[in-house]
Design a protein around this motif. Structure first.
Motif, short mmCIF file in Angstrom:
data_model
loop_
_atom_site.label_atom_id
_atom_site.label_comp_id
_atom_site.label_asym_id
_atom_site.label_seq_id
_atom_site.Cartn_x
_atom_site.Cartn_y
_atom_site.Cartn_z
N VAL A 261 0.81 -1.23 0.00
CA VAL A 261 0.00 0.00 0.00
C VAL A 261 0.84 1.27 0.00
O VAL A 261 0.32 2.37 -0.17
N VAL A 262 2.15 1.14 0.20
CA VAL A 262 3.03 2.31 0.27
C VAL A 262 4.31 2.03 -0.51
O VAL A 262 4.89 0.94 -0.40
N HIS A 263 4.74 3.02 -1.29
CA HIS A 263 6.03 2.97 -1.97
C HIS A 263 7.05 3.71 -1.11
O HIS A 263 6.80 4.83 -0.66
N PHE A 264 8.20 3.07 -0.87
CA PHE A 264 9.22 3.65 0.01
C PHE A 264 10.47 3.99 -0.79
O PHE A 264 10.95 3.20 -1.60
N GLU A 265 10.98 5.19 -0.55
CA GLU A 265 12.32 5.57 -0.95
C GLU A 265 13.08 5.86 0.34
O GLU A 265 12.48 6.19 1.35
N PHE A 266 14.40 5.75 0.28
CA PHE A 266 15.19 5.91 1.51
C PHE A 266 16.32 6.90 1.29
O PHE A 266 16.92 6.95 0.22
N GLU A 267 16.58 7.68 2.33
CA GLU A 267 17.72 8.59 2.28
C GLU A 267 18.47 8.52 3.61
O GLU A 267 17.86 8.32 4.66
N ARG A 268 19.78 8.66 3.52
CA ARG A 268 20.61 8.62 4.72
C ARG A 268 20.85 10.05 5.19
O ARG A 268 21.48 10.85 4.50
N SER A 269 20.33 10.37 6.36
CA SER A 269 20.41 11.75 6.86
C SER A 269 21.54 11.94 7.86
O SER A 269 21.87 13.07 8.20
N ILE A 270 22.12 10.85 8.36
CA ILE A 270 23.22 10.93 9.32
C ILE A 270 24.39 10.12 8.77
O ILE A 270 24.26 8.91 8.52
N THR A 271 25.51 10.77 8.51
CA THR A 271 26.67 10.07 7.98
C THR A 271 27.21 9.09 9.02
O THR A 271 27.01 9.25 10.22
N ASP A 272 27.93 8.08 8.54
CA ASP A 272 28.52 7.07 9.41
C ASP A 272 27.45 6.36 10.25
O ASP A 272 27.64 6.08 11.43
N SER A 273 26.29 6.12 9.65
CA SER A 273 25.20 5.44 10.35
C SER A 273 24.44 4.57 9.36
O SER A 273 24.30 4.92 8.18
N ALA A 274 23.97 3.44 9.84
CA ALA A 274 23.17 2.55 8.99
C ALA A 274 21.71 2.97 8.94
O ALA A 274 20.92 2.39 8.21
N LEU A 275 21.35 4.00 9.70
CA LEU A 275 19.96 4.42 9.77
C LEU A 275 19.56 5.22 8.54
O LEU A 275 20.34 6.01 8.01
N VAL A 276 18.32 5.02 8.10
CA VAL A 276 17.78 5.75 6.96
C VAL A 276 16.43 6.35 7.35
O VAL A 276 15.78 5.91 8.29
N SER A 277 16.04 7.37 6.58
CA SER A 277 14.71 7.97 6.74
C SER A 277 13.89 7.64 5.50
O SER A 277 14.40 7.70 4.38
N PRO A 278 12.61 7.30 5.67
CA PRO A 278 11.78 6.94 4.52
C PRO A 278 11.11 8.15 3.87
O PRO A 278 10.74 9.11 4.55
N ILE A 279 10.98 8.08 2.57
CA ILE A 279 10.14 8.99 1.80
C ILE A 279 9.00 8.14 1.27
O ILE A 279 9.22 7.18 0.54
N VAL A 280 7.77 8.45 1.66
CA VAL A 280 6.65 7.54 1.44
C VAL A 280 5.67 8.10 0.40
O VAL A 280 5.45 9.30 0.32
N ARG A 294 8.51 13.11 2.98
CA ARG A 294 9.67 12.76 3.79
C ARG A 294 9.27 12.63 5.26
O ARG A 294 8.80 13.58 5.88
N MET A 295 9.48 11.44 5.80
CA MET A 295 9.22 11.20 7.23
C MET A 295 10.42 11.62 8.05
O MET A 295 11.55 11.69 7.56
N ASN A 296 10.17 11.86 9.32
CA ASN A 296 11.22 12.27 10.25
C ASN A 296 11.79 11.10 11.03
O ASN A 296 12.67 11.26 11.86
N ASP A 297 11.30 9.89 10.75
CA ASP A 297 11.71 8.71 11.52
C ASP A 297 13.02 8.14 11.00
O ASP A 297 13.41 8.33 9.84
N LEU A 298 13.68 7.41 11.88
CA LEU A 298 14.92 6.73 11.54
C LEU A 298 14.75 5.24 11.77
O LEU A 298 14.24 4.83 12.82
N PHE A 299 15.15 4.42 10.80
CA PHE A 299 15.18 2.99 11.06
C PHE A 299 16.24 2.30 10.23
O PHE A 299 16.76 2.85 9.26
#
Length: 423
Positions: A261-280, A294-299
């Motif tokens: 039901v949702v298309h996800f794109e991902f961007e890395r907002s913090i360098t040197d981290s495996a965490l990404v933020s979704p664009i839904v 653009r969501m504000n969450d990190l996962f």
């Protein structure tokens, strides 16, 4: 439940189950997304004035928007042309509908509320989809579902009018102590609640429901371990926000993105981290555009294959919000972001007796570590040393103050690592 509502829920439920069965690999999922994105962008350019300039354009050329853009262009991003002011005023008067549409708002955890506009059809589509993911036999079996949430919005109330689902709402604003007995008497087979509430009930011996869903907050490993050890039941997750339904855990406990039901794109907002933020981009939302938001969450994504064999992307963990990353001075005079997971892990590994804490950046170099009264001074010193050592390796410094005493607030989302100071 009205006949048309039953049909809408049933259709959404069956579509979600069918997609789960047919979208079994990334190739088929990609083809499905291409079709849905083409349909959605054509509709949006015709029906939403914000997207009129993108008529006939490829999805990749559509702008990435965020909450600020959405609020500034609110009337141009919903089909009814409802203004943000009219929605706010209606909600302030306790109304949940405006011009025949359902309206609502977020809890405002980040200090800036989000607002949504949906139709009755979209509400029942949401219900059918989440039932298919969380309670896949809901159309054939009866369920007793307890929701412990800050407020019962019209969105959730949709679930309480089905004949096979007995739903009871428990208001977090009143505190779980006030309704624990009623929850026990209701004897739910499914409980949806923030992890801090699940943990409290588990520690009180009141968590008897075999299906436990954590929602509304980050599920930390320390809470998950305590809940599961106390109950013997697996804790699953429902990842939802004002913007839509984004992920539900499968029976194996793996959190899968709702890519049907949702298309996800991902961007890395913090360098040197495996965490990404979704664009839904939500395929189910027509009344209000939710395209490349653009969501504000990190996962952190999990690239392994789940035993359930779902093709939907697995998430290792949801880790907090971008604006909760610490912003600390480095040796060069600049500032670096430190992600919440790095800070959380430093505290957790410092001493096994620390099973709850708050780590808060309160100033440019000031950090407060809150611990429960039961934590010994030696454990507190180890936690401070572990954080300081981690920061030193990165060329960063902070003045860490320890305070004892943690007050549970069930009306607000729990954020163990947060940044209150804004540069």
């Amino acid at each position: 439940m009205r006949a048309e509502a039953i049909v809408a829920v049933g259709q959404a439920y069956l579509r979600a189950r069918w997609r789960a069965l047919t979208l079994r690999n990334r190739k088929s999922l990609k083809a499905y997304h291409e079709r849905e994105l083409h349909r959605l962008t054509r509709q949006a350019s015709r029906e939403l004035s914000f997207y009129t300039p993108y008529s006939g354009a490829d999805f990749s050329t559509f702008p990435v928007i965020d909450k600020k853009v959405l609020l500034e262009n609110f009337s141009r991003l919903n089909r009814g042309g409802l203004s943000l002011e009219s929605v706010r005023e209606a909600l302030a008067h306790g109304e949940e509908r405006l011009a025949g549409r359902i309206i609502g708002m977020s809890t405002g955890t980040s200090g800036n509320r989000g607002y949504y506009v949906i139709t009755e059809r979209e509400r029942f589509t949401w219900l059918g989809t989440i039932l298919a993911k969380a309670l896949p036999y809901a159309l054939w079996r009866s369920h007793r579902v307890a929701l412990a949430l800050p407020a019962l919005s019209d969105l959730y109330r949709a679930a309480s009018i089905g004949s096979r689902i007995q739903l009871r709402f428990f208001d977090l604003a009143l505190g779980p102590e006030s309704w624990m007995d009623a929850l026990t008497a209701f004897a739910p087979d499914t409980l949806v609640a923030p992890p801090k509430v699940l943990r409290f009930l588990a520690e009180q011996g009141r968590l008897k429901a075999p299906r436990l869903f954590s929602s509304a907050e980050v599920l930390d490993d320390i809470d998950k371990r305590i809940i599961e050890d106390a109950t013997g039941f697996r804790v699953r997750q429902i990842y939802m926000a004002t913007e839509g339904l984004f992920a539900v855990s499968c029976p194996f406990g793996t959190l899968h993105l709702a890519e049907d039901v949702v298309h996800f794109e991902f961007e890395r907002s913090i360098t040197d981290s495996a965490l990404v933020s979704p664009i839904v981009t939500d395929f189910t939302r027509r009344e209000q555009g939710m395209i490349r938001y653009r969501m504000n969450d990190l996962f952190e994504l999990d690239h392994g294959r789940c035993p359930c064999q779902s093709a939907f992307q697995a998430v290792l963990r949801i880790d907090g919000r971008c604006d909760d990353a610490f912003l600390l001075a480095d040796r060069s005079g600049g500032r670096q972001l430190v992600s919440p997971d790095v800070l959380r892990n430093a505290i957790v590994r410092s001493d096994p007796t620390i099973d709850d804490f708050r780590l808060i950046q309160t100033g440019p170099e000031d950090v407060v570590l809150q611990l429960s009264d039961a934590i010994a001074a030696t454990a507190a010193r180890k936690a401070v040393l572990e954080v300081e050592t981690m920061l030193k390796r990165r060329g960063l410094t902070a003045n860490i103050t320890v305070r004892h005493g943690i007050v549970a607030d069930y009306t607000r989302k729990l954020r163990r690592v947060r940044r209150d100071w804004r540069a």
